[in-house]
Motif scaffolding. Structure first.
Motif, PDB file in Angstrom:
ATOM      1  N   SER A  12      91.223   3.961 -31.298  1.00  0.00           N
ATOM      2  CA  SER A  12      92.210   3.904 -32.372  1.00  0.00           C
ATOM      3  C   SER A  12      93.613   3.753 -31.799  1.00  0.00           C
ATOM      4  O   SER A  12      93.934   4.350 -30.762  1.00  0.00           O
ATOM      5  CB  SER A  12      92.127   5.173 -33.225  1.00  0.00           C
ATOM      6  OG  SER A  12      93.182   5.229 -34.161  1.00  0.00           O
ATOM      7  N   SER A  70      87.031  -4.469 -30.705  1.00  0.00           N
ATOM      8  CA  SER A  70      85.979  -4.484 -31.711  1.00  0.00           C
ATOM      9  C   SER A  70      84.610  -4.258 -31.079  1.00  0.00           C
ATOM     10  O   SER A  70      83.769  -3.530 -31.625  1.00  0.00           O
ATOM     11  CB  SER A  70      85.999  -5.814 -32.463  1.00  0.00           C
ATOM     12  OG  SER A  70      85.060  -5.823 -33.513  1.00  0.00           O
ATOM     13  N   ARG A  87      88.667  -5.877 -48.692  1.00  0.00           N
ATOM     14  CA  ARG A  87      90.104  -5.621 -48.558  1.00  0.00           C
ATOM     15  C   ARG A  87      90.400  -4.131 -48.506  1.00  0.00           C
ATOM     16  O   ARG A  87      91.329  -3.696 -47.843  1.00  0.00           O
ATOM     17  CB  ARG A  87      90.864  -6.264 -49.727  1.00  0.00           C
ATOM     18  CG  ARG A  87      90.835  -7.781 -49.751  1.00  0.00           C
ATOM     19  CD  ARG A  87      91.733  -8.308 -50.864  1.00  0.00           C
ATOM     20  NE  ARG A  87      91.267  -7.873 -52.171  1.00  0.00           N
ATOM     21  CZ  ARG A  87      90.442  -8.567 -52.943  1.00  0.00           C
ATOM     22  NH1 ARG A  87      89.975  -9.724 -52.522  1.00  0.00           N
ATOM     23  NH2 ARG A  87      90.074  -8.114 -54.127  1.00  0.00           N
ATOM     24  N   GLN A  88      89.622  -3.358 -49.237  1.00  0.00           N
ATOM     25  CA  GLN A  88      89.848  -1.921 -49.253  1.00  0.00           C
ATOM     26  C   GLN A  88      88.578  -1.183 -49.624  1.00  0.00           C
ATOM     27  O   GLN A  88      87.634  -1.758 -50.174  1.00  0.00           O
ATOM     28  CB  GLN A  88      90.982  -1.564 -50.220  1.00  0.00           C
ATOM     29  CG  GLN A  88      90.751  -1.957 -51.660  1.00  0.00           C
ATOM     30  CD  GLN A  88      91.889  -1.522 -52.562  1.00  0.00           C
ATOM     31  OE1 GLN A  88      92.521  -0.476 -52.357  1.00  0.00           O
ATOM     32  NE2 GLN A  88      92.170  -2.312 -53.599  1.00  0.00           N
ATOM     33  N   ASP A 102      91.658  -8.371 -29.858  1.00  0.00           N
ATOM     34  CA  ASP A 102      90.969  -7.624 -30.915  1.00  0.00           C
ATOM     35  C   ASP A 102      89.464  -7.611 -30.673  1.00  0.00           C
ATOM     36  O   ASP A 102      88.779  -6.667 -31.040  1.00  0.00           O
ATOM     37  CB  ASP A 102      91.280  -8.239 -32.278  1.00  0.00           C
ATOM     38  CG  ASP A 102      92.725  -8.040 -32.700  1.00  0.00           C
ATOM     39  OD1 ASP A 102      93.366  -7.103 -32.179  1.00  0.00           O
ATOM     40  OD2 ASP A 102      93.214  -8.830 -33.524  1.00  0.00           O
ATOM     41  N   HIS A 162      87.879   4.264 -38.209  1.00  0.00           N
ATOM     42  CA  HIS A 162      88.214   2.902 -37.764  1.00  0.00           C
ATOM     43  C   HIS A 162      88.270   2.002 -39.005  1.00  0.00           C
ATOM     44  O   HIS A 162      87.433   1.108 -39.184  1.00  0.00           O
ATOM     45  CB  HIS A 162      87.162   2.391 -36.770  1.00  0.00           C
ATOM     46  CG  HIS A 162      87.096   3.197 -35.513  1.00  0.00           C
ATOM     47  ND1 HIS A 162      86.369   4.373 -35.431  1.00  0.00           N
ATOM     48  CD2 HIS A 162      87.662   3.019 -34.293  1.00  0.00           C
ATOM     49  CE1 HIS A 162      86.506   4.870 -34.209  1.00  0.00           C
ATOM     50  NE2 HIS A 162      87.275   4.071 -33.505  1.00  0.00           N
ATOM     51  N   PRO A 163      89.268   2.228 -39.880  1.00  0.00           N
ATOM     52  CA  PRO A 163      89.287   1.541 -41.180  1.00  0.00           C
ATOM     53  C   PRO A 163      89.345   0.020 -41.072  1.00  0.00           C
ATOM     54  O   PRO A 163      88.721  -0.681 -41.874  1.00  0.00           O
ATOM     55  CB  PRO A 163      90.540   2.106 -41.859  1.00  0.00           C
ATOM     56  CG  PRO A 163      91.372   2.662 -40.744  1.00  0.00           C
ATOM     57  CD  PRO A 163      90.399   3.154 -39.723  1.00  0.00           C
ATOM     58  N   ASP A 164      90.082  -0.507 -40.092  1.00  0.00           N
ATOM     59  CA  ASP A 164      90.144  -1.966 -39.961  1.00  0.00           C
ATOM     60  C   ASP A 164      88.788  -2.537 -39.560  1.00  0.00           C
ATOM     61  O   ASP A 164      88.396  -3.624 -39.998  1.00  0.00           O
ATOM     62  CB  ASP A 164      91.219  -2.374 -38.950  1.00  0.00           C
ATOM     63  CG  ASP A 164      91.015  -1.722 -37.585  1.00  0.00           C
ATOM     64  OD1 ASP A 164      90.507  -0.586 -37.531  1.00  0.00           O
ATOM     65  OD2 ASP A 164      91.376  -2.354 -36.571  1.00  0.00           O
ATOM     66  N   MET A 165      88.052  -1.801 -38.732  1.00  0.00           N
ATOM     67  CA  MET A 165      86.722  -2.243 -38.332  1.00  0.00           C
ATOM     68  C   MET A 165      85.745  -2.159 -39.511  1.00  0.00           C
ATOM     69  O   MET A 165      84.884  -3.016 -39.679  1.00  0.00           O
ATOM     70  CB  MET A 165      86.209  -1.390 -37.177  1.00  0.00           C
ATOM     71  CG  MET A 165      87.023  -1.499 -35.891  1.00  0.00           C
ATOM     72  SD  MET A 165      86.848  -3.112 -35.060  1.00  0.00           S
ATOM     73  CE  MET A 165      88.388  -3.904 -35.583  1.00  0.00           C
ATOM     74  N   LYS A 210      86.537  -2.479 -42.659  1.00  0.00           N
ATOM     75  CA  LYS A 210      86.853  -3.602 -43.540  1.00  0.00           C
ATOM     76  C   LYS A 210      86.265  -4.902 -42.990  1.00  0.00           C
ATOM     77  O   LYS A 210      85.784  -5.746 -43.745  1.00  0.00           O
ATOM     78  CB  LYS A 210      88.364  -3.738 -43.690  1.00  0.00           C
ATOM     79  CG  LYS A 210      89.013  -2.621 -44.476  1.00  0.00           C
ATOM     80  CD  LYS A 210      90.528  -2.781 -44.519  1.00  0.00           C
ATOM     81  CE  LYS A 210      91.186  -1.627 -45.263  1.00  0.00           C
ATOM     82  NZ  LYS A 210      92.670  -1.741 -45.260  1.00  0.00           N
ATOM     83  N   LYS A 211      86.295  -5.047 -41.669  1.00  0.00           N
ATOM     84  CA  LYS A 211      85.746  -6.252 -41.053  1.00  0.00           C
ATOM     85  C   LYS A 211      84.241  -6.330 -41.255  1.00  0.00           C
ATOM     86  O   LYS A 211      83.708  -7.368 -41.669  1.00  0.00           O
ATOM     87  CB  LYS A 211      86.065  -6.274 -39.553  1.00  0.00           C
ATOM     88  CG  LYS A 211      85.394  -7.415 -38.797  1.00  0.00           C
ATOM     89  CD  LYS A 211      85.670  -7.336 -37.305  1.00  0.00           C
ATOM     90  CE  LYS A 211      84.909  -8.441 -36.552  1.00  0.00           C
ATOM     91  NZ  LYS A 211      85.159  -8.384 -35.096  1.00  0.00           N
TER      92      LYS A 211
END
Length: 377
Positions: free
Chosen positions: A39, A192, A231-232, A188, A220-223, A225-226
């Motif tokens: 993170s 990732s 989007r959320q 990234d 790991h919120p961005d992960m 979302k991926k």
């Protein structure tokens, strides 16, 4: 293989990442501490407790008692024996891991290959072994057609009889090598794949709890979302049952994840474990293919969550509290992994149910490891 930060002064173009989770494992003879996660934010570690049958099992991910060790025997009286930047594996296993575990990268790592023919275990840890630590390593093992890769950021093994000052000495020995658990990535993709590797450590751990996996993904919120292509999301929203006529005895529902779709409405996800003890998630011949009870329990839970949103009063409450709009939600159960999920059999079992999607953890791990368009690995 694993980017390692030995100092705070980072090279240009690289970012510093910090661990998020502290997994504390107790065995009959040893205590094991494992750090994982990556993170950008430095925040208190989320500590989780669990049990394992032995330190050897925890590291190798199989019960390989009586099997010759591959390369390294961790068993001596020294304080804090360390292994860093190594891949420990049998040659046959190395040929398979890149297909099943795409997060593994050999760049910058020393590969220790076994010279023993037949089945071997990567690392042997005796019951009287005092202490050791592993930094930025990968441990590869197989048992028949099954294969495991444990991507290790920091793991500390201590015998339960040792006094506190022994632990302090070992920590000092680790720090002398640099800053353990701090990682540097210049892309990234590298980060990732690290997150994917640590996720595999969790779902391939027979002692892990569903909440441990969920909390790791949430950290790991961005992960997240991926991997879920959203989007959320809302993690473990607490939704009171406003319409008591349909709620029964429940005070509220607390689903693992609510995921926003492209149309602005939300789907419902439930996280189970990978069911490592199950050979298959389905049973019965093709014409009567159905899910095992473990999966059906998850499906029943999802259907219960869906019934909550059948009430206009409950919908209004969710929209007011979390901004969630639910209409004809897709129900998604995350369960199983590469070795016990047969896509064709799962599809056949799904014929008897509607609106249910089964996703296994190996698929999530693979999506995390995918190279984005235009980015070189």
């Amino acid at each position: 293989m694993l980017d390692y930060a030995g100092q705070l002064q980072k090279p240009p173009g690289q970012k510093v990442y910090y661990p998020t989770s502290l997994i504390c494992t107790k065995t009959p003879t040893h205590f094991i501490v494992e750090l994982l996660g990556a993170s950008l934010q430095l925040k208190p570690l989320r500590a989780k407790k669990q049990k394992a049958i032995s330190a050897d099992f925890y590291i190798n991910q199989f019960d390989l008692s009586g099997i010759e060790h591959s390369i390294l025997l961790l068993g001596n009286g020294k304080v804090g024996v360390g292994l860093a930047h190594q891949i420990v594996a049998a040659p046959a296993d190395l040929e398979e891991i890149s297909r099943r575990f795409p997060f593994v990268n050999y760049t910058g790592a020393t590969v220790l290959r076994s010279l023993i023919k037949g089945q071997v275990r990567a690392i042997r840890i005796e019951r009287n072994h005092l202490s050791s630590f592993l930094l930025n390593c990968a441990v590869v093992n197989s048992s028949g057609p099954l294969i495991r890769v444990k991507r290790i950021l920091v793991t500390i093994i201590m015998h339960s009889v040792l006094p506190r000052n022994h632990y302090t000495k070992m920590l000092n020995n680790m720090v002398d090598r640099g800053l353990p658990a701090v990682q540097l990535f210049n892309s990234d993709l590298g980060r990732s794949r690290a997150v994917a590797g640590y996720l595999a450590n969790l779902y391939l751990n027979p002692g892990v709890h569903e909440t441990t996996i969920g909390d790791y993904l949430h950290d790991h919120p961005d992960m997240l979302k991926k991997v879920l292509r959203t989007r959320q999301f809302q993690y473990e929203p607490y939704l009171k049952w406003i319409d008591r006529l349909t709620g029964g005895e429940d005070e509220a529902i607390n689903p693992d994840l609510l995921i926003e779709r492209d149309d602005g409405f939300w789907d419902i996800y439930d996280l189970k474990t990978a069911a490592l003890t199950k050979v298959s998630l389905t049973k019965g011949p093709q014409r009567r293919r159905r899910f095992i009870d473990y999966v059906n329990e998850g499906i029943a839970q999802l259907c219960h969550y869906e019934s909550y949103f059948a009430s206009a009063a409950n919908q209004a409450y969710a929209r007011e509290k979390y901004g969630i709009k639910v209409k004809d939600p897709n129900l998604v159960l995350v369960v199983g992994h590469y070795e016990n999920v047969n896509p064709q059999e799962v599809a056949e079992a799904c014929r008897a149910i509607k609106n249910i999607t089964i996703i296994d953890y190996s698929t999530l791990m693979t999506i995390l490891s995918e190279e984005p368009a235009g980015e070189a690995s």
